[in-house]
Design an enzyme around this catalytic site. Structure first.
Site, PDB file in Angstrom:
ATOM      1  N   GLU A 102       4.513  56.644  14.031  1.00 61.06           N
ATOM      2  CA  GLU A 102       5.589  56.930  15.003  1.00 61.06           C
ATOM      3  C   GLU A 102       5.177  58.057  15.958  1.00 61.06           C
ATOM      4  OE1 GLU A 102       9.674  56.434  14.023  1.00 61.06           O
ATOM      5  OE2 GLU A 102       9.219  55.283  12.211  1.00 61.06           O
ATOM      6  N   THR A 117       1.292  60.073  17.001  1.00 61.95           N
ATOM      7  CA  THR A 117       0.391  61.023  16.332  1.00 61.95           C
ATOM      8  C   THR A 117       0.766  62.459  16.705  1.00 61.95           C
ATOM      9  OG1 THR A 117      -1.142  61.006  18.191  1.00 61.95           O
ATOM     10  CG2 THR A 117      -1.533  59.368  16.460  1.00 61.95           C
ATOM     11  N   GLY A 125      -4.578  72.190  -9.907  1.00 60.91           N
ATOM     12  CA  GLY A 125      -5.960  72.117 -10.389  1.00 60.91           C
ATOM     13  C   GLY A 125      -6.394  70.667 -10.566  1.00 60.91           C
ATOM     14  N   ARG A 176       2.130  76.212 -16.619  1.00 66.86           N
ATOM     15  CA  ARG A 176       0.683  76.224 -16.848  1.00 66.86           C
ATOM     16  C   ARG A 176       0.192  77.653 -17.105  1.00 66.86           C
ATOM     17  NH1 ARG A 176      -3.526  73.116 -18.515  1.00 66.86           N
ATOM     18  NH2 ARG A 176      -5.471  73.782 -17.519  1.00 66.86           N
ATOM     19  N   THR A 204       2.805  48.246  17.794  1.00 63.55           N
ATOM     20  CA  THR A 204       1.369  48.542  17.791  1.00 63.55           C
ATOM     21  C   THR A 204       0.532  47.261  17.756  1.00 63.55           C
ATOM     22  OG1 THR A 204       1.891  50.547  16.568  1.00 63.55           O
ATOM     23  CG2 THR A 204      -0.417  49.869  16.597  1.00 63.55           C
ATOM     24  N   GLU A 205      -0.542  47.293  18.539  1.00 60.93           N
ATOM     25  CA  GLU A 205      -1.491  46.164  18.571  1.00 60.93           C
ATOM     26  C   GLU A 205      -2.893  46.718  18.350  1.00 60.93           C
ATOM     27  OE1 GLU A 205      -1.137  43.809  22.083  1.00 60.93           O
ATOM     28  OE2 GLU A 205       1.037  43.532  21.822  1.00 60.93           O
ATOM     29  N   PRO A 206      -3.846  45.822  18.100  1.00 63.64           N
ATOM     30  CA  PRO A 206      -5.215  46.308  17.897  1.00 63.64           C
ATOM     31  C   PRO A 206      -5.687  47.199  19.055  1.00 63.64           C
ATOM     32  CG  PRO A 206      -5.058  44.003  17.263  1.00 63.64           C
ATOM     33  CD  PRO A 206      -3.728  44.376  17.836  1.00 63.64           C
ATOM     34  N   PHE A 213       9.481  46.268  13.161  1.00 63.42           N
ATOM     35  CA  PHE A 213       9.422  46.560  14.596  1.00 63.42           C
ATOM     36  C   PHE A 213       7.951  46.511  15.007  1.00 63.42           C
ATOM     37  CE2 PHE A 213       9.511  49.690  18.178  1.00 63.42           C
ATOM     38  CZ  PHE A 213      10.457  49.063  18.970  1.00 63.42           C
ATOM     39  N   GLU A 244      -1.057  64.439  18.287  1.00 58.35           N
ATOM     40  CA  GLU A 244      -1.454  64.654  19.693  1.00 58.35           C
ATOM     41  C   GLU A 244      -0.388  64.105  20.640  1.00 58.35           C
ATOM     42  OE1 GLU A 244      -3.410  63.358  17.319  1.00 58.35           O
ATOM     43  OE2 GLU A 244      -4.775  65.040  17.037  1.00 58.35           O
TER      44      GLU A 244
HETATM   45  C1  LIG Z   1       1.097  52.720   7.335  1.00 61.98           C
HETATM   46  C2  LIG Z   1       1.409  52.521   8.777  1.00 61.98           C
HETATM   47  C3  LIG Z   1       2.630  52.000   9.155  1.00 61.98           C
HETATM   48  C4  LIG Z   1       2.895  51.745  10.518  1.00 61.98           C
HETATM   49  N1  LIG Z   1       4.075  51.124  10.865  1.00 61.98           N
HETATM   50  C5  LIG Z   1       4.236  50.698  12.150  1.00 61.98           C
HETATM   51  C6  LIG Z   1       5.357  49.877  12.514  1.00 61.98           C
HETATM   52  O1  LIG Z   1       6.212  49.558  11.690  1.00 61.98           O
HETATM   53  N2  LIG Z   1       5.434  49.428  13.791  1.00 61.98           N
HETATM   54  C7  LIG Z   1       4.505  49.738  14.745  1.00 61.98           C
HETATM   55  O2  LIG Z   1       4.631  49.293  15.879  1.00 61.98           O
HETATM   56  N3  LIG Z   1       3.439  50.549  14.439  1.00 61.98           N
HETATM   57  C8  LIG Z   1       3.280  51.016  13.163  1.00 61.98           C
HETATM   58  N4  LIG Z   1       2.193  51.795  12.829  1.00 61.98           N
HETATM   59  C9  LIG Z   1       1.234  52.144  13.866  1.00 61.98           C
HETATM   60  C10 LIG Z   1       1.221  53.622  14.249  1.00 61.98           C
HETATM   61  O3  LIG Z   1       2.394  53.959  14.922  1.00 61.98           O
HETATM   62  C11 LIG Z   1      -0.061  53.861  15.078  1.00 61.98           C
HETATM   63  O4  LIG Z   1      -1.149  53.776  14.174  1.00 61.98           O
HETATM   64  C12 LIG Z   1      -0.041  55.189  15.787  1.00 61.98           C
HETATM   65  O5  LIG Z   1       0.914  55.191  16.817  1.00 61.98           O
HETATM   66  C13 LIG Z   1      -1.419  55.521  16.392  1.00 61.98           C
HETATM   67  O6  LIG Z   1      -1.943  54.457  17.131  1.00 61.98           O
HETATM   68  P1  LIG Z   1      -3.438  53.971  16.850  1.00 61.98           P
HETATM   69  O7  LIG Z   1      -3.589  53.764  15.398  1.00 61.98           O
HETATM   70  O8  LIG Z   1      -3.724  52.830  17.739  1.00 61.98           O
HETATM   71  O9  LIG Z   1      -4.342  55.197  17.251  1.00 61.98           O
HETATM   72  P2  LIG Z   1      -4.896  55.519  18.744  1.00 61.98           P
HETATM   73  O10 LIG Z   1      -3.788  55.452  19.733  1.00 61.98           O
HETATM   74  O11 LIG Z   1      -6.091  54.695  19.000  1.00 61.98           O
HETATM   75  O12 LIG Z   1      -5.344  57.035  18.572  1.00 61.98           O
HETATM   76  C14 LIG Z   1      -6.563  57.425  17.961  1.00 61.98           C
HETATM   77  C15 LIG Z   1      -6.668  58.946  18.073  1.00 61.98           C
HETATM   78  O13 LIG Z   1      -6.748  59.319  19.458  1.00 61.98           O
HETATM   79  C16 LIG Z   1      -5.722  60.250  19.767  1.00 61.98           C
HETATM   80  N5  LIG Z   1      -5.291  60.058  21.155  1.00 61.98           N
HETATM   81  C17 LIG Z   1      -4.926  58.902  21.774  1.00 61.98           C
HETATM   82  N6  LIG Z   1      -4.588  59.143  23.040  1.00 61.98           N
HETATM   83  C18 LIG Z   1      -4.703  60.481  23.235  1.00 61.98           C
HETATM   84  C19 LIG Z   1      -4.482  61.351  24.346  1.00 61.98           C
HETATM   85  N7  LIG Z   1      -4.042  60.894  25.528  1.00 61.98           N
HETATM   86  N8  LIG Z   1      -4.729  62.681  24.178  1.00 61.98           N
HETATM   87  C20 LIG Z   1      -5.160  63.150  22.989  1.00 61.98           C
HETATM   88  N9  LIG Z   1      -5.395  62.378  21.910  1.00 61.98           N
HETATM   89  C21 LIG Z   1      -5.162  61.058  22.030  1.00 61.98           C
HETATM   90  C22 LIG Z   1      -4.611  59.963  18.769  1.00 61.98           C
HETATM   91  O14 LIG Z   1      -3.738  61.064  18.639  1.00 61.98           O
HETATM   92  C23 LIG Z   1      -5.432  59.678  17.528  1.00 61.98           C
HETATM   93  O15 LIG Z   1      -5.819  60.901  16.934  1.00 61.98           O
HETATM   94  C24 LIG Z   1       1.936  52.088  11.488  1.00 61.98           C
HETATM   95  C25 LIG Z   1       0.705  52.648  11.105  1.00 61.98           C
HETATM   96  C26 LIG Z   1       0.429  52.830   9.767  1.00 61.98           C
HETATM   97  C27 LIG Z   1      -0.934  53.347   9.389  1.00 61.98           C
END
Ligand SMILES: Cc1cc2nc3c(=O)[nH]c(=O)nc-3n(C[C@H](O)[C@H](O)[C@H](O)COP(=O)(O)OP(=O)(O)OC[C@H]3O[C@@H](n4cnc5c(N)ncnc54)[C@H](O)[C@@H]3O)c2cc1C
Length: 386
Positions: free
Chosen positions: A370, A372, A346, A275, A131-133, A128, A374
């Site tokens: 899925e 964070t 330990g 232990r 997420t994008e850069p 699915f 926050e």
């Molecule tokens: C191993 C792994 C598997 C994954 N699998 C999938 C997948 O199958 N499909 C998919 O689509 N995605 C997937 N993801 C992506 C994942 O869902 C995202 O990494 C996650 O939603 C966070 O997005 P981001 O990394 O862009 O962080 P960002 O959105 O950039 O957030 C960075 C930080 O800022 C905080 N933040 C952002 N906005 C706010 C706000 N308004 N208020 C307070 N804090 C905020 C966040 O909580 C976080 O601490 C996966 C990620 C990993 C690492």
């Protein structure tokens, strides 16, 4: 050893399923978990075993090759797998709730007939791609585009961190893409992209801190052409639809996290008996017993939170807040328990071949993926009218 199933509160069919998966986790998953973690290899033989058990079809009707169970059954299986190997558990979680479920929930008959039997059998996997850069928590920031050219969508863009997107058995990735503009806002839709479509590339896998045996790739789309009928659900409903998928998915992730939290308790109880230091088992020290007692309390409280959210969902009642709460408290319980279990062990707890060390590395992502921590707090706040 703690055993929630033995309290007798679960109906027999759920209890039997959980016990069967528990046995599979002990006999088949646990013995190879450290090896796959160390080698960063996808556990095809374990996934095939889960497929044989019907786990990928648990919450789907039999007409689509499913087991005719429900989402709570999936959660129980995830909890048992999560105790011993989070990589295996997330492979199942993503395969079912992110791979097959969007097609079951939003697909038309043709899409269901074509894809669900393969996915529910576990012989094929789907990812699915949301997420994008530049679009994670703020998924509305999606920049991948899909433009109609005659009867085809032409997709361009990229996705990152996509689970199950590059295995030998991955056949499909469902992606969100901007398909136009409506009322000054991006129109986001969801499109099915078979992985053999020219222009689709699963880039080399990430080198992750944990979940090493799960499959995660960046994806790129260059003039990827798929038929117009690959649109999943209504055009422009992609955002709303994936929010529904993520709400459900949070309950599943919470179950997995409860498994991790409980796995840490079980390992710690065993080790605290075995232990010895200063002439006695370390568990005879109140400091250790209190630590493990708190770990058990966290796992138990988080379990009741996901049971509650799942019960509301199955009853067809609103469950958004409860799912967010379950995901929040369960992921924190897993992370806290992993830290405490490592302390109980330990120096051995810092050695990769120990399950608690894996939980220590694996659990962090539970507070990120899925949605964070926050984001869960934002959702809970919104539900409270804030
Ligand atoms: C191993 C792994 C598997 C994954 N699998 C999938 C997948 O199958 N499909 C998919 O689509 N995605 C997937 N993801 C992506 C994942 O869902 C995202 O990494 C996650 O939603 C966070 O997005 P981001 O990394 O862009 O962080 P960002 O959105 O950039 O957030 C960075 C930080 O800022 C905080 N933040 C952002 N906005 C706010 C706000 N308004 N208020 C307070 N804090 C905020 C966040 O909580 C976080 O601490 C996966 C990620 C990993 C690492």
């Amino acid at each position: 050893m703690t055993d929630f199933l033995s309290t007798g509160t679960l109906p027999d069919e759920y209890r039997d399923l959980a016990l069967t998966v528990r046995e599979f986790a002990r006999q088949v998953v646990a013995p190879v978990a450290a090896k796959h973690d160390a080698e960063h290899s996808f556990p095809y033989e374990v996934v095939s075993g889960m497929a044989d058990m019907g786990l990928f079809g648990l919450p789907f009707p039999e007409e689509y090759g499913g087991m005719g169970g429900d989402y709570f059954a999936l959660c129980l299986a995830l909890e048992e797998l999560g105790k011993v190997d989070q990589s295996v558990a997330i492979t199942l979680e993503a395969g079912v709730s992110l791979g097959a479920m969007p097609i079951y929930r939003f697909g038309d008959d043709k899409q269901k007939q074509e894809w669900l039997p393969q996915l529910t059998s576990g012989r094929a996997l789907a990812g699915f791609g949301l997420t994008e850069p530049g679009a994670g928590s703020d998924a509305g920031g999606t920049r991948t585009t899909a433009v109609l050219d005659g009867d085809d969508w032409i997709i361009n863009g990229s996705k990152q961190f996509i689970t199950n997107s590059g295995t030998d058995i991955t056949r499909l990735v469902t992606v969100t893409a901007v398909t136009g503009e409506a009322g000054g806002k991006k129109e986001i839709s969801t499109i099915l992209v078979p992985t053999d479509t020219p222009g689709f590339v699963a880039e080399p896998a990430y080198n992750k801190v944990g979940w090493n045996a799960s499959d995660t790739h960046p994806l790129s789309f260059t003039d990827v052409r798929v038929p117009q009928e690959n649109l999943l659900g209504e055009r422009g409903r992609g955002y709303a639809n994936f929010l529904r998928i993520l709400d459900e998915g949070r309950i599943a992730i919470a179950a997995l996290a409860v498994g991790a939290a409980q796995g840490c308790v079980d390992e710690s109880v065993r080790y605290a008996h075995e232990r010895e230091a200063f002439g006695q088992a370390i568990g005879r020290n109140q400091a250790i017993a209190f630590k493990i007692g708190r770990m058990e309390a966290r796992a138990h409280a988080a379990r009741t939170a996901y049971y509650d959210a799942a019960a509301l969902m199955l009853a067809g009642k609103p469950f958004k807040k409860q799912a967010a709460i379950a995901k929040l408290v369960a992921s924190e319980a897993a992370m806290d328990n992993a830290r405490d279990a490592t302390q109980v062990f330990g120096g051995y707890g810092f050695m990769n071949e120990y399950a608690v060390a894996r939980h220590y590395r694996d659990s962090k992502i539970l507070e990120i993926g899925e949605g964070t921590t926050e984001v869960q707090l934002m959702l809970i706040g919104r539900e409270l009218g804030l």
